[in-house]
Write an enzyme that holds these catalytic residues in place. Structure first.
Site, PDB file in Angstrom:
ATOM      1  N   ASP A  91      -5.751   7.621  -5.263  1.00 34.48           N
ATOM      2  CA  ASP A  91      -6.036   9.027  -4.932  1.00 34.48           C
ATOM      3  C   ASP A  91      -6.927   9.105  -3.686  1.00 34.48           C
ATOM      4  OD1 ASP A  91      -6.192  11.772  -5.232  1.00 34.48           O
ATOM      5  OD2 ASP A  91      -7.432  11.741  -7.033  1.00 34.48           O
ATOM      6  N   ASP A 141       0.865  -1.181   0.000  1.00 33.73           N
ATOM      7  CA  ASP A 141       0.000   0.000   0.000  1.00 33.73           C
ATOM      8  C   ASP A 141       0.908   1.240   0.000  1.00 33.73           C
ATOM      9  OD1 ASP A 141      -1.639   2.148   0.726  1.00 33.73           O
ATOM     10  OD2 ASP A 141      -2.815   0.944   2.134  1.00 33.73           O
ATOM     11  N   TYR A 145      -8.221   4.305 -15.080  1.00 31.72           N
ATOM     12  CA  TYR A 145      -7.865   4.756 -16.436  1.00 31.72           C
ATOM     13  C   TYR A 145      -7.548   3.607 -17.407  1.00 31.72           C
ATOM     14  CZ  TYR A 145      -7.896   9.694 -14.979  1.00 31.72           C
ATOM     15  OH  TYR A 145      -8.262  10.950 -14.535  1.00 31.72           O
ATOM     16  N   GLY A 180      -9.679   5.011  -6.050  1.00 28.60           N
ATOM     17  CA  GLY A 180      -8.401   4.319  -6.185  1.00 28.60           C
ATOM     18  C   GLY A 180      -7.336   4.823  -5.227  1.00 28.60           C
TER      19      GLY A 180
HETATM   20  N1  APR Z   1      -1.448   1.687  -2.911  1.00 30.59           N
HETATM   21  C1  APR Z   1      -0.889   1.354  -4.090  1.00 30.59           C
HETATM   22  N2  APR Z   1      -1.601   1.163  -5.209  1.00 30.59           N
HETATM   23  C2  APR Z   1      -2.947   1.327  -5.136  1.00 30.59           C
HETATM   24  C3  APR Z   1      -3.617   1.689  -3.953  1.00 30.59           C
HETATM   25  C4  APR Z   1      -2.807   1.867  -2.794  1.00 30.59           C
HETATM   26  N3  APR Z   1      -3.336   2.204  -1.608  1.00 30.59           N
HETATM   27  N4  APR Z   1      -4.944   1.762  -4.213  1.00 30.59           N
HETATM   28  C5  APR Z   1      -5.115   1.460  -5.518  1.00 30.59           C
HETATM   29  N5  APR Z   1      -3.914   1.186  -6.074  1.00 30.59           N
HETATM   30  C6  APR Z   1      -3.568   0.791  -7.446  1.00 30.59           C
HETATM   31  C7  APR Z   1      -4.656   0.192  -8.298  1.00 30.59           C
HETATM   32  O1  APR Z   1      -4.795  -1.182  -8.006  1.00 30.59           O
HETATM   33  C8  APR Z   1      -4.093   0.403  -9.694  1.00 30.59           C
HETATM   34  O2  APR Z   1      -3.191  -0.651 -10.034  1.00 30.59           O
HETATM   35  O3  APR Z   1      -3.189   1.947  -8.154  1.00 30.59           O
HETATM   36  C9  APR Z   1      -3.261   1.685  -9.554  1.00 30.59           C
HETATM   37  C10 APR Z   1      -3.848   2.886 -10.245  1.00 30.59           C
HETATM   38  O4  APR Z   1      -5.243   2.870 -10.135  1.00 30.59           O
HETATM   39  P1  APR Z   1      -6.160   4.153  -9.891  1.00 30.59           P
HETATM   40  O5  APR Z   1      -5.988   4.616  -8.496  1.00 30.59           O
HETATM   41  O6  APR Z   1      -7.510   3.817 -10.363  1.00 30.59           O
HETATM   42  O7  APR Z   1      -5.464   5.285 -10.841  1.00 30.59           O
HETATM   43  P2  APR Z   1      -5.612   5.541 -12.434  1.00 30.59           P
HETATM   44  O8  APR Z   1      -5.890   4.328 -13.213  1.00 30.59           O
HETATM   45  O9  APR Z   1      -4.391   6.368 -12.782  1.00 30.59           O
HETATM   46  O10 APR Z   1      -6.895   6.449 -12.551  1.00 30.59           O
HETATM   47  C11 APR Z   1      -6.869   7.774 -12.066  1.00 30.59           C
HETATM   48  O11 APR Z   1      -8.701   7.462 -10.616  1.00 30.59           O
HETATM   49  O12 APR Z   1      -8.833   7.847  -8.376  1.00 30.59           O
HETATM   50  C12 APR Z   1      -9.080   8.382  -9.570  1.00 30.59           C
HETATM   51  O13 APR Z   1      -8.755  10.713  -9.154  1.00 30.59           O
HETATM   52  C13 APR Z   1      -8.223   9.586  -9.825  1.00 30.59           C
HETATM   53  O14 APR Z   1      -9.650  10.115 -11.633  1.00 30.59           O
HETATM   54  C14 APR Z   1      -8.363   9.636 -11.298  1.00 30.59           C
HETATM   55  C15 APR Z   1      -8.266   8.186 -11.731  1.00 30.59           C
END
Ligand code: APR
Length: 164
Positions: A34, A10, A126, A32
């Site tokens: 974020d 994490d 995404y 996610g």
């Molecule tokens: N630690 C590490 N990785 C994480 C965590 C965490 N706590 N939570 C989620 N992930 C991973 C997901 O499993 C994925 O592999 O982060 C990766 C990116 O996923 P997203 O968070 O969905 O990011 P992204 O695909 O770049 O999409 C961005 O999502 O949250 C919104 O505001 C953000 O609109 C934007 C979009």
């Protein structure tokens, strides 16, 4: 040359100088990784994001760009927010995904950071295919201007793609 590490875990729990957030152009939070960063880091991060939006980033953060805030209550010192490209089957957006990594590292180096943790940017909401994202991300950090780059992968599929 930076040391490159891959861990299953994490990103909010990483004791590094900078963690990179896969944000969106609003900088005002999302799901996610974020969502997890804002939830665990507390309201100070969002407050700084709002200040950025009120100032230089009034139009939002463009895809591929990066900007820093405090990390609030997280163990890291700063969060660098970047906006990954949404996956497209019809258009090659690889350079934008590489830019996210390069610009995040540049901002981190400007802060004086020695260690930076990245999530698998764009591979969640995404929808970027994880094998492809891993190749682009690894190439983009190859000559990183910091001592340590750690990819923090949230599930085993992503871990295997990045660490291979
Ligand atoms: N630690 C590490 N990785 C994480 C965590 C965490 N706590 N939570 C989620 N992930 C991973 C997901 O499993 C994925 O592999 O982060 C990766 C990116 O996923 P997203 O968070 O969905 O990011 P992204 O695909 O770049 O999409 C961005 O999502 O949250 C919104 O505001 C953000 O609109 C934007 C979009």
């Amino acid at each position: 040359m930076a040391t490159i590490e891959y861990v299953l875990g994490d990103i909010t729990e990483q004791h590094v100088d900078v963690i990179v957030n896969a944000a969106n152009s609003s900088l005002l939070g999302g799901g996610g990784v974020d969502g997890a960063i804002h939830r665990k880091g507390g309201p100070e991060i969002l407050a700084e994001c709002r200040e950025l939006r009120a100032g230089h980033y009034g139009g939002g953060l463009k895809t591929g760009q990066a900007v820093a805030t405090t990390a609030g209550r997280l163990p890291a010192r700063w969060v660098v927010h970047t906006v990954g490209p949404v996956w497209s089957a019809s258009e090659d957006r690889s350079e934008l995904l590489a830019d996210c990594h390069r610009n995040s590292l540049r901002v981190a180096a400007e802060l004086g950071a020695a260690s930076v943790a990245f999530p698998a940017i764009s591979t969640g909401i995404y929808r970027w295919p994880v094998e492809s994202a891993a190749q682009i991300a690894r190439a983009a950090v190859a000559d990183a201007p910091v001592e340590l780059v750690r990819f923090v992968l949230f599930d085993r599929t992503a871990y295997e793609a990045y660490a291979r």
